[in-house]
Design a protein around this motif. Sequence first.
Motif: not given
Length: 220
Positions: A47-49, A57-61
């Motif tokens: 979460s860059p901020a 979710m698996g590979e997906q953020v």
Amino acid sequence: MITLHHVAASRSFRTLWLLEELGLPYEVKTYKITDGSLRDPAFLEISPAGRVPALEMGEQVVFESQAITQVLCEAHPEASLAPDLGDAERVSYLQWLSFAETQASIIASLNLQMVFLRPPAKPSVVVLKLEVARLKATLYPLEQTLASQDWLLKTGFSAADTMLGFNLFAIKHFVHLDDFPHVRAYMERMKERDAFQRAQEKDGAQEFYDREFYAPEDFA
Ligand SMILES: N[C@@H](CCC(=O)N[C@@H](CS)C(=O)NCC(=O)O)C(=O)O
């Protein structure tokens, strides 16, 4: 496997509740706002901020609660928690999703000024009064809508309601809800849902509010 990055009693409650409504298996990784864990480089990769919720979710953020809500609903159309493109309620649904952040941004400002700010720093009472008035103004459209229906959409419960799950339980620390009986009844309906209750059990104890109600005058 799904992992929810979470802070107790924060916007990530929205996602916690939605995951429970969807009946998905997931794990929760809990952080604290005040201990620097949200600025940990490993968390910033997700979460860059440095904000919650974030969902793996698996590979997906995915970060941003509204996007997470949409992604989860699109991944699970069988749950019918979001109206499809072309559905008559689609516009209302999208409006309420965004509205949740209009309201939450004012809550965040009041949290910062009345809950997190420490002496000798002192908020301006005038600004606090203005912010409380702006927050109260966001309750009128809800009150009006909920006077004639149980949930934000006429057709019934949807993921838009989960977006307000955090908001309303924080608002009551800044605005008396006596003038908003339909909003109060809506909160009771939320609390009656099994998924809401399961989410509350997993939420963890809130650690910010040390009193029930914060009035601008207390900061004069
Ligand atoms: N628009 C974002 C806002 C996320 C957000 O600001 N979350 C707060 C908790 S309610 C947070 O992580 N604050 C940490 C900080 O500001 O450092 C969303 O809806 O996900």
